[in-house]
Design a protein around this motif. Structure first.
Motif, PDB file in Angstrom:
ATOM      1  N   UNK A  42       0.686  -1.179  -0.151  1.00  0.00           N
ATOM      2  CA  UNK A  42      -0.124   0.178   0.202  1.00  0.00           C
ATOM      3  C   UNK A  42       0.774   1.330   0.060  1.00  0.00           C
ATOM      4  N   UNK A  43       2.189   1.054  -0.070  1.00  0.00           N
ATOM      5  CA  UNK A  43       3.157   2.469   0.376  1.00  0.00           C
ATOM      6  C   UNK A  43       3.674   2.368  -1.180  1.00  0.00           C
ATOM      7  N   UNK A  44       4.164   3.626  -1.617  1.00  0.00           N
ATOM      8  CA  UNK A  44       5.277   4.042  -2.445  1.00  0.00           C
ATOM      9  C   UNK A  44       6.600   3.302  -2.258  1.00  0.00           C
ATOM     10  N   UNK A  45       7.316   2.900  -3.306  1.00  0.00           N
ATOM     11  CA  UNK A  45       8.876   2.592  -3.113  1.00  0.00           C
ATOM     12  C   UNK A  45       9.630   3.768  -2.447  1.00  0.00           C
ATOM     13  N   UNK A  46      10.205   3.402  -1.362  1.00  0.00           N
ATOM     14  CA  UNK A  46      10.829   4.350  -0.365  1.00  0.00           C
ATOM     15  C   UNK A  46      12.351   4.120  -0.636  1.00  0.00           C
ATOM     16  N   UNK A  47      13.115   5.150  -0.576  1.00  0.00           N
ATOM     17  CA  UNK A  47      14.707   5.123  -0.613  1.00  0.00           C
ATOM     18  C   UNK A  47      15.218   4.843   0.964  1.00  0.00           C
ATOM     19  N   UNK A  48      16.243   3.997   0.790  1.00  0.00           N
ATOM     20  CA  UNK A  48      16.884   3.430   2.123  1.00  0.00           C
ATOM     21  C   UNK A  48      18.269   3.913   2.073  1.00  0.00           C
ATOM     22  N   UNK A  49      18.875   3.580   1.239  1.00  0.00           N
ATOM     23  CA  UNK A  49      20.387   4.103   1.147  1.00  0.00           C
ATOM     24  C   UNK A  49      20.978   3.867  -0.162  1.00  0.00           C
ATOM     25  N   UNK A  50      22.138   4.735  -0.292  1.00  0.00           N
ATOM     26  CA  UNK A  50      22.814   4.379  -1.656  1.00  0.00           C
ATOM     27  C   UNK A  50      24.197   4.536  -1.482  1.00  0.00           C
ATOM     28  N   UNK A  51      24.972   4.107  -2.444  1.00  0.00           N
ATOM     29  CA  UNK A  51      26.541   4.122  -2.245  1.00  0.00           C
ATOM     30  C   UNK A  51      27.180   4.560  -3.642  1.00  0.00           C
ATOM     31  N   UNK A  99      22.337   2.525 -10.732  1.00  0.00           N
ATOM     32  CA  UNK A  99      22.033   3.883 -11.658  1.00  0.00           C
ATOM     33  C   UNK A  99      22.940   5.045 -11.002  1.00  0.00           C
ATOM     34  N   UNK A 100      22.561   6.123 -10.976  1.00  0.00           N
ATOM     35  CA  UNK A 100      22.994   7.369 -10.514  1.00  0.00           C
ATOM     36  C   UNK A 100      22.797   7.337  -9.313  1.00  0.00           C
ATOM     37  N   UNK A 101      23.720   7.836  -8.060  1.00  0.00           N
ATOM     38  CA  UNK A 101      23.507   8.060  -6.910  1.00  0.00           C
ATOM     39  C   UNK A 101      22.448   8.863  -6.491  1.00  0.00           C
ATOM     40  N   UNK A 102      21.594   8.622  -5.442  1.00  0.00           N
ATOM     41  CA  UNK A 102      20.484   9.555  -5.170  1.00  0.00           C
ATOM     42  C   UNK A 102      19.338   8.898  -4.614  1.00  0.00           C
ATOM     43  N   UNK A 103      18.346   9.428  -4.078  1.00  0.00           N
ATOM     44  CA  UNK A 103      17.143   8.976  -3.543  1.00  0.00           C
ATOM     45  C   UNK A 103      15.978   8.807  -4.344  1.00  0.00           C
ATOM     46  N   UNK A 104      16.073   9.188  -5.618  1.00  0.00           N
ATOM     47  CA  UNK A 104      14.971   9.054  -6.481  1.00  0.00           C
ATOM     48  C   UNK A 104      14.814   7.832  -7.531  1.00  0.00           C
ATOM     49  N   UNK A 105      13.836   7.142  -7.189  1.00  0.00           N
ATOM     50  CA  UNK A 105      14.029   5.824  -8.098  1.00  0.00           C
ATOM     51  C   UNK A 105      14.292   5.773  -9.524  1.00  0.00           C
ATOM     52  N   UNK A 106      13.589   6.808 -10.139  1.00  0.00           N
ATOM     53  CA  UNK A 106      13.945   7.053 -11.574  1.00  0.00           C
ATOM     54  C   UNK A 106      15.324   7.200 -11.848  1.00  0.00           C
TER      55      UNK A 106
END
Length: 121
Positions: A42-51, A99-106
């Motif tokens: 029921x929730x949108x995909x949420x950023x957790x961490x990136x490297x 992909x490219x580092x960041x918090x956005x799924x796209x």
């Protein structure tokens, strides 16, 4: 096309730890940043961490900062998510992405199949 195999999910109690792994099926010449996202029902995909590719830059969501650690071993084509002090609200399907580092799924072009993490109180 980059494909990943995720592992390490499971059912645990609050306060327990888990380590998720995400292994690329084959080495690529592209230097991708890697991210972990999660999605609860029921929730949108949420950023957790990136490297970043080198591992020199890491980013975390406020909800996991201080409890989760992202790392990578480029020699093994693998990225990890060490999750400590798990809470019931961490329950979700966890996805790795390249992909490219960041918090956005796209920002991420390639995704793993997801691994379920369930935390009971």
């Amino acid at each position: 096309q980059v494909q990943f195999v995720e592992s390490g999910g499971g059912n645990v109690q609050a306060g327990d730890s888990l380590r998720l792994s995400c292994a690329a099926r084959e080495r690529t010449s592209t230097t991708y940043s890697m991210g972990w996202f999660r999605q609860a029902p029921g929730n949108e995909r949420e950023f957790v961490a990136s490297i970043s590719w080198s591992g020199g830059r890491t980013y975390y969501s406020d909800s996991v900062k201080g409890r989760f650690t992202i790392s990578r071993d480029n020699a093994k084509n693998t990225v990890y998510l060490q999750m400590n002090s798990l809470k019931p609200e961490d329950t979700a399907v966890y996805y790795c992405a390249a992909g490219s580092v960041g918090a956005v799924p796209t920002n991420y072009a390639y995704w793993g199949q997801g691994t379920q993490v369930t935390v009971s109180s």
